[in-house]
Design a protein around this motif. Structure first.
Motif, PDB file in Angstrom:
ATOM      1  N   PHE A 145       0.829  -1.203   0.000  1.00  0.00           N
ATOM      2  CA  PHE A 145       0.000   0.000   0.000  1.00  0.00           C
ATOM      3  C   PHE A 145       0.866   1.257   0.000  1.00  0.00           C
ATOM      4  CE2 PHE A 145      -2.230   3.432   2.171  1.00  0.00           C
ATOM      5  CZ  PHE A 145      -3.390   3.499   1.419  1.00  0.00           C
ATOM      6  N   ILE A 146       1.942   1.247   0.779  1.00  0.00           N
ATOM      7  CA  ILE A 146       2.827   2.415   0.817  1.00  0.00           C
ATOM      8  C   ILE A 146       3.432   2.673  -0.555  1.00  0.00           C
ATOM      9  CG2 ILE A 146       5.008   3.290   1.751  1.00  0.00           C
ATOM     10  CD1 ILE A 146       4.307   1.899   4.379  1.00  0.00           C
ATOM     11  N   TYR A 177       0.754   3.953  -2.836  1.00  0.00           N
ATOM     12  CA  TYR A 177       0.400   5.328  -2.496  1.00  0.00           C
ATOM     13  C   TYR A 177       1.454   6.311  -2.980  1.00  0.00           C
ATOM     14  CZ  TYR A 177      -1.488   9.185   0.263  1.00  0.00           C
ATOM     15  OH  TYR A 177      -2.037  10.378   0.654  1.00  0.00           O
ATOM     16  N   LEU A 184       0.925   6.819  -6.588  1.00  0.00           N
ATOM     17  CA  LEU A 184      -0.209   7.728  -6.773  1.00  0.00           C
ATOM     18  C   LEU A 184       0.198   9.173  -6.527  1.00  0.00           C
ATOM     19  CD1 LEU A 184      -3.250   8.282  -7.148  1.00  0.00           C
ATOM     20  CD2 LEU A 184      -3.535   7.788  -4.704  1.00  0.00           C
ATOM     21  N   LEU A 185       0.934   9.408  -5.452  1.00  0.00           N
ATOM     22  CA  LEU A 185       1.364  10.769  -5.132  1.00  0.00           C
ATOM     23  C   LEU A 185       2.268  11.342  -6.216  1.00  0.00           C
ATOM     24  CD1 LEU A 185       2.143  10.689  -1.285  1.00  0.00           C
ATOM     25  CD2 LEU A 185       0.196  11.744  -2.459  1.00  0.00           C
ATOM     26  N   PHE A 235      -1.496   2.807  -8.807  1.00  0.00           N
ATOM     27  CA  PHE A 235      -1.962   2.500  -7.454  1.00  0.00           C
ATOM     28  C   PHE A 235      -2.820   1.237  -7.456  1.00  0.00           C
ATOM     29  CE2 PHE A 235      -5.294   2.887  -4.221  1.00  0.00           C
ATOM     30  CZ  PHE A 235      -4.543   3.067  -3.072  1.00  0.00           C
TER      31      PHE A 235
END
Length: 322
Positions: A138-139, A142, A145-146, A179
């Motif tokens: 997930f990190i 993420y 995505l960022l 993501f």
């Protein structure tokens, strides 16, 4: 080790896997149903374990409040983790029953309970590894995505006009797709992690289960993701039905929040309404009923995938390793 010498399902297709899983579900639903009930029962016991833990903590708190709270929490946590391991192990028993039927070495409910009945700590370890790796996945997702959205926002501020917005949209979309792909890729890679622990011997650890699942799914991860997506679509109407009471609650709350912007007292009558309590109870009942069907269905899919993937990778050695 011969590879590809057994191909019992043909190709790893959506239709073949889902059809085989449904066939297993229909022919063995009684046993699967008992195991789901047992798993839910252990979960309930895990939560109810807080009652004696609170009682013991209260007795000890007379001597030392801090000690009482600590002992109560530790007692409940230990009992809950034990029950959680039992919950996961009983779900894995469904997959073992299905797999043994696929290799024409069927086992009874008594057999699989005897073999896996005391394996709760191994399955709990597996769950902890999956959570740990899931957090890492997930990190990473993420961050992707960022980066995508960040580049998009930066370009929109540096390049004026439609070109800037188009580039911003493209990079943001790439970030969102990245993501989603990373999380789906992780889910597909560890989807059958329970099976090595349930099938390949009592010495397998949780980490070995994750590694084995990753190894078997790696060459076919795209098809595995597609199968999981189609299985999700098949069960979506039932999931939507089970979540419909919660959706009604959120819709009402959103409506009342809008009204509350002009009248601060508008939400009070709805928030205190017994309708929410009834809807929450209905949602819980529907969710439990849904689990009685969904758990055996997905455990059967895991078994069919595991069976097919092992056949492709290991061929005739499949039977010797089981």
């Amino acid at each position: 080790m011969r590879q590809g010498s057994v191909d019992p399902i043909g190709t790893l297709s959506v239709g073949n896997v889902v059809t085989a899983a449904v066939t297993l579900l229909k022919s063995n639903f009684g046993d699967y149903f008992q195991l789901v009930l047992r798993s839910l029962g252990w979960l309930v016991v895990g939560f109810l374990a807080s009652i004696p833990a609170i009682f013991v903590g209260a007795l000890l708190s007379q001597a030392s409040q801090g000690l009482g709270i600590l002992v109560g929490v530790l007692l409940w946590l230990g009992a809950f983790l034990f029950c959680l391991g039992k919950y996961i192990a009983n779900r894995a028993m469904i997959s073992r029953l299905a797999y043994q039927q696929l290799i024409n070495q069927p086992e009874t409910l008594r057999d699989v309970s005897r073999i896996l009945g005391n394996s709760q700590w191994r399955f709990l370890g597996l769950a902890l590894w999956l959570v740990l790796f899931g957090i890492v996945a997930f990190i990473v997702a993420y961050l992707v995505l960022l980066v995508g959205v960040g580049i998009g926002v930066f370009l929109s501020t540096q390049i004026s006009g439609p070109v800037g917005w188009i580039l911003a949209t493209i990079f943001s979309l790439v970030g969102f797709l990245g993501f989603a792909y990373i999380l789906l890729r992780y889910g597909a890679a560890v989807f059958i992690s329970e099976l090595p622990l349930a099938v390949e011997g009592n010495n397998s650890s949780g980490l070995e289960g994750v590694s084995r699942s990753w190894q078997l799914t790696a060459p076919y991860v795209g098809r595995v993701m597609l199968i999981l997506f189609v299985a999700f679509l098949i069960t979506l109407p039932l999931t939507a039905l089970a979540n419909s009471p919660t959706a009604v609650i959120y819709a009402d709350l959103f409506s009342e929040m809008q009204k509350g912007m002009t009248d601060p007292t508008a939400m009070s009558s709805v928030v205190n309404s017994s309708k929410y309590a009834l809807l929450n109870i209905l949602s819980l009942v529907l969710s439990l009923l849904l689990e009685l069907f969904l758990v055996p269905f997905y455990q059967a899919i895991k078994s069919v995938l595991y069976f097919d993937l092992r056949s492709r990778r290991e061929g005739n050695d499949l039977g010797m390793r089981s």
